[in-house]
Design a protein around this motif. Structure first.
Motif, short mmCIF file in Angstrom:
data_model
loop_
_atom_site.label_atom_id
_atom_site.label_comp_id
_atom_site.label_asym_id
_atom_site.label_seq_id
_atom_site.Cartn_x
_atom_site.Cartn_y
_atom_site.Cartn_z
N ALA A 1 -14.55 -15.07 -12.55
CA ALA A 1 -15.08 -14.71 -13.88
C ALA A 1 -14.53 -13.36 -14.34
N LEU A 2 -14.36 -12.44 -13.39
CA LEU A 2 -13.79 -11.14 -13.74
C LEU A 2 -12.32 -11.29 -14.12
N TRP A 3 -11.58 -12.09 -13.36
CA TRP A 3 -10.16 -12.30 -13.70
C TRP A 3 -10.03 -12.97 -15.07
N ALA A 4 -11.00 -13.81 -15.42
CA ALA A 4 -10.95 -14.50 -16.71
C ALA A 4 -11.05 -13.54 -17.89
N GLN A 5 -11.56 -12.32 -17.63
CA GLN A 5 -11.67 -11.31 -18.68
C GLN A 5 -10.34 -10.57 -18.91
N LEU A 6 -9.35 -10.85 -18.07
CA LEU A 6 -8.07 -10.17 -18.18
C LEU A 6 -7.29 -10.62 -19.41
N PRO A 7 -6.84 -9.69 -20.24
CA PRO A 7 -5.91 -10.07 -21.31
C PRO A 7 -4.53 -10.36 -20.71
N PRO A 8 -3.62 -10.93 -21.49
CA PRO A 8 -2.29 -11.25 -20.95
C PRO A 8 -1.56 -10.05 -20.37
N ASN A 9 -1.83 -8.87 -20.89
CA ASN A 9 -1.18 -7.65 -20.39
C ASN A 9 -2.14 -6.79 -19.58
N GLY A 10 -3.13 -7.42 -18.96
CA GLY A 10 -4.17 -6.67 -18.26
C GLY A 10 -3.82 -6.31 -16.84
N TYR A 11 -4.76 -5.59 -16.21
CA TYR A 11 -4.61 -5.19 -14.81
C TYR A 11 -5.99 -5.17 -14.17
N VAL A 12 -6.01 -5.26 -12.84
CA VAL A 12 -7.24 -5.15 -12.07
C VAL A 12 -7.23 -3.81 -11.34
N ALA A 13 -8.32 -3.09 -11.43
CA ALA A 13 -8.46 -1.83 -10.69
C ALA A 13 -9.53 -2.01 -9.62
N ILE A 14 -9.13 -1.91 -8.37
CA ILE A 14 -10.08 -1.97 -7.25
C ILE A 14 -10.44 -0.56 -6.87
N GLN A 15 -11.74 -0.28 -6.80
CA GLN A 15 -12.23 1.07 -6.54
C GLN A 15 -13.17 1.02 -5.34
N ALA A 16 -12.73 1.61 -4.23
CA ALA A 16 -13.47 1.46 -2.97
C ALA A 16 -14.17 2.76 -2.59
N TYR A 17 -15.48 2.82 -2.84
CA TYR A 17 -16.29 3.98 -2.47
C TYR A 17 -16.86 3.75 -1.06
N VAL A 18 -16.00 3.82 -0.08
CA VAL A 18 -16.42 3.54 1.30
C VAL A 18 -15.76 4.55 2.24
N ASN A 19 -16.16 4.50 3.50
CA ASN A 19 -15.53 5.30 4.54
C ASN A 19 -14.22 4.62 4.93
N ARG A 20 -13.11 5.16 4.43
CA ARG A 20 -11.84 4.46 4.65
C ARG A 20 -11.33 4.63 6.08
N ILE A 21 -11.92 5.57 6.83
CA ILE A 21 -11.55 5.67 8.24
C ILE A 21 -12.12 4.48 9.01
N ALA A 22 -13.31 4.02 8.60
CA ALA A 22 -13.99 2.93 9.30
C ALA A 22 -13.41 1.56 8.92
N ILE A 23 -13.04 1.39 7.63
CA ILE A 23 -12.52 0.08 7.20
C ILE A 23 -11.23 0.26 6.39
N PRO A 24 -10.19 0.81 7.03
CA PRO A 24 -8.92 1.02 6.32
C PRO A 24 -8.29 -0.29 5.85
N GLN A 25 -8.66 -1.40 6.54
CA GLN A 25 -8.08 -2.69 6.18
C GLN A 25 -8.47 -3.14 4.79
N LEU A 26 -9.49 -2.49 4.21
CA LEU A 26 -9.93 -2.89 2.87
C LEU A 26 -8.80 -2.75 1.84
N GLN A 27 -7.87 -1.83 2.10
CA GLN A 27 -6.77 -1.64 1.15
C GLN A 27 -5.92 -2.91 1.02
N GLY A 28 -5.95 -3.75 2.06
CA GLY A 28 -5.21 -5.00 1.99
C GLY A 28 -5.75 -5.96 0.94
N LEU A 29 -6.95 -5.68 0.44
CA LEU A 29 -7.53 -6.51 -0.61
C LEU A 29 -6.67 -6.51 -1.87
N ARG A 30 -5.94 -5.42 -2.09
CA ARG A 30 -5.11 -5.33 -3.29
C ARG A 30 -4.11 -6.47 -3.39
#
Length: 539
Positions: free
Chosen positions: A412-441
């Motif tokens: 549903a979030l992707w459906a809000q994207l215009p043809p020239n849109g982008y997705v911004a992932i914002q991770a407010y977490v302890n990146r030392i504990a879950i660095p693998q989260l960056q792979g979500l991009r």
């Protein structure tokens, strides 16, 4: 040549049509001369006090022996671990400098309690707090993240019987609240150049003090930069900064996204620094260039969107341009000092081409105001739209949660994207504990079919956060927060680090929603486990 750039295909056409005008307008020499009128009447006041970076190499030279002497003194006392508490321009450049030089520098640019504790505690390899010096770096001297880190370290040093005055070094603008308080308390203070904005400060005290204390050869870095200054100051078609600006900011319709690919260069982490410089400098008045940090195997490279220009950071652009598979790309190579100089000039020139002020950041403050409001009011957390497999889902529009599944919410979030849109992932977490989260991009970019950016919160608020609110209204936003039992008091403050990072995420979400940007917030109640659920939903 200390910096090399090669363009083919579309960017070459842009350079051929745009470069003559840039040369004729004497923009390069005018920047070097400190001409504050280049960006128009409305920007002149700001530009008149923000062009000191063109003189940064000569201004910074006298700092080097001071930094080296302090490092020698600290090492003689067994203090060999350097932690930098800073945000945005105060941390991104030193991180690149230290990583590229192969010297250890702990970057604390987060309010995650777990990350703060890790920075305080240290580890067996680099040592603990007894071997630590903290560099507190803040241009304004009032940055809440940096102030909070300083308070936590002061308390920790005292608990060990160590006088914080002996272990904390301050970098800030003259006359800032931090400058005045630190000098009164007896701290060692390095005065930064007040005529240089944070994101242009790589070659000033902000970039040099923490890097030099960590062991970087600062004279070599400044020599690299100095060797490039003449090239960027001349109004010539060979000026690499003019060529780069024409390639990234020319054309109509303009490609407003810049894919940054690191491909074999010896420089480590440069795209993160470029991302802040360009996004915060150009993302305003509904326009801008959005940097998208990519891997050599990112999905955006399989079928490059029409609005995405690929720029590849390589070790030898002259060699790389011979490969046909890089047709239509911008290829750049050069020493780290040269990269800093050329990108700063090119970004300022791009700002002129876009008709904006590249030195202000009018929308950064809005998230800070919202955060302060939440910390003062301390409202009860909003109830999630639903909770599934330990993941709490909150949305800016109830329609986004109608499916009742994580995958459905993302669709549903992707459906809000215009043809020239982008997705911004914002991770407010302890990146030392879950660095693998960056792979979500990578998964999100493939699933959404549009370029995706990834930012660790709250540091991106001092970077791409400006573009998110001030740039084109084409983004959709996926926030990821966490519930954790780990927390840490901030001495002298009525809130904890856990409450601060929670307020920063909620504050930014509210500002984005007020700007009409769709926002989904996913809160991981068991981060290590819930990351797997999140990855599955994004595929």
């Amino acid at each position: 040549m200390t910096f090399d750039i090669h363009v083919t295909g579309h960017p070459r056409e842009l350079v051929e049509t745009t470069l003559p005008g840039l040369v004729a307008s004497l923009v390069a020499s005018s920047i070097t001369a400190g001409d504050s009128s280049l960006w128009g009447a409305t920007a002149e006041a700001e530009a008149s006090r923000r062009l000191g970076w063109v003189q940064a190499v000569s201004v910074s030279r006298p700092l080097v022996p001071e930094i080296e002497a302090l490092r020698a003194d600290l090492v003689a006392k067994g203090v060999t671990r350097v932690v930098l508490a800073g945000m945005g321009g105060s941390s991104l450049a030193p991180e690149v400098i230290a990583q590229t030089s192969g010297v250890p520098l702990v970057i604390l640019d987060s309010t995650s309690p777990g990350q703060v504790l890790a920075a305080i505690d240290g580890d067996a390899e680099s040592g603990g707090l007894d071997k630590t010096v903290l560099v507190v770096s803040s241009k304004s001297g009032s940055t809440v993240e940096t102030d909070s880190a300083k308070r936590a370290f002061e308390a920790a040093f005292r608990d060990l019987g160590i006088d914080p005055v002996e272990r904390i070094v301050v970098v800030t603008d003259p006359g800032s609240p931090l400058d005045e308080a630190s000098r009164a308390q007896g701290y060692r203070v390095f005065a930064a150049d007040p005529t240089v904005g944070g994101r242009y400060s790589a070659l000033t005290a902000f970039g040099l003090v923490p890097s030099g204390l960590a062991g970087v050869d600062l004279n070599e870095l400044l020599d690299e930069a100095e060797a490039t200054l003449l090239e960027v100051a001349i109004d010539s078609p060979e000026n690499p900064a003019l060529v780069l600006a024409a390639a990234i900011a020319g054309g109509e319709p303009r490609r407003d996204k810049l894919g940054l690919v690191t491909d074999g260069t010896h420089i480590v982490g440069l795209p993160d620094w470029i991302e802040q410089l360009i996004a915060e400098s150009t993302g305003k008045n509904g326009t801008g260039i959005l940097p998208v940090v990519l891997l050599p195997v990112s999905p955006e490279l399989d079928a490059v969107p029409d609005d995405l220009q690929i720029l590849r950071l390589v070790d030898n652009a002259a060699q790389f341009h011979l490969f046909e598979r890089h047709e239509g790309e911008i290829l750049v190579s050069g020493s780290l000092g040269a990269q800093f100089v050329v990108w700063e000039y090119a970004t300022a020139i791009a700002g002129r081409m876009l008709g904006i002020d590249p030195f202000d950041q009018p929308d950064v403050e809005s998230a800070k105001v919202a955060t302060r409001g939440l910390l003062d009011a301390r409202p009860e957390p909003t109830q999630p739209a639903f909770t599934l497999d330990g993941v709490e889902v909150r949305v800016s529009d109830p329609a986004l949660a109608a499916s009742g599944t994580l995958a459905g919410v993302l669709d549903a979030l992707w459906a809000q994207l215009p043809p020239n849109g982008y997705v911004a992932i914002q991770a407010y977490v302890n990146r030392i504990a879950i660095p693998q989260l960056q792979g979500l991009r990578e998964l999100v970019a493939a699933d959404a079919g549009r370029p995706a950016t990834f930012g660790w919160g709250p540091r991106f608020l001092h970077s791409t956060g400006q573009f998110h609110k001030g740039g084109p209204a084409t983004g959709v936003f996926l926030q990821i927060t966490e519930r954790t039992d780990t927390d840490l008091e901030i001495p002298g403050r009525p809130f904890t680090f856990g409450q601060l990072i929670e307020a920063q995420a909620a504050g930014d979400a509210s500002v984005l929603a007020a700007h009409g940007r769709p926002v989904v917030t996913l809160t991981l109640t068991d981060p290590q486990l819930d990351v797997v659920e999140l990855f599955e939903a994004a595929q």
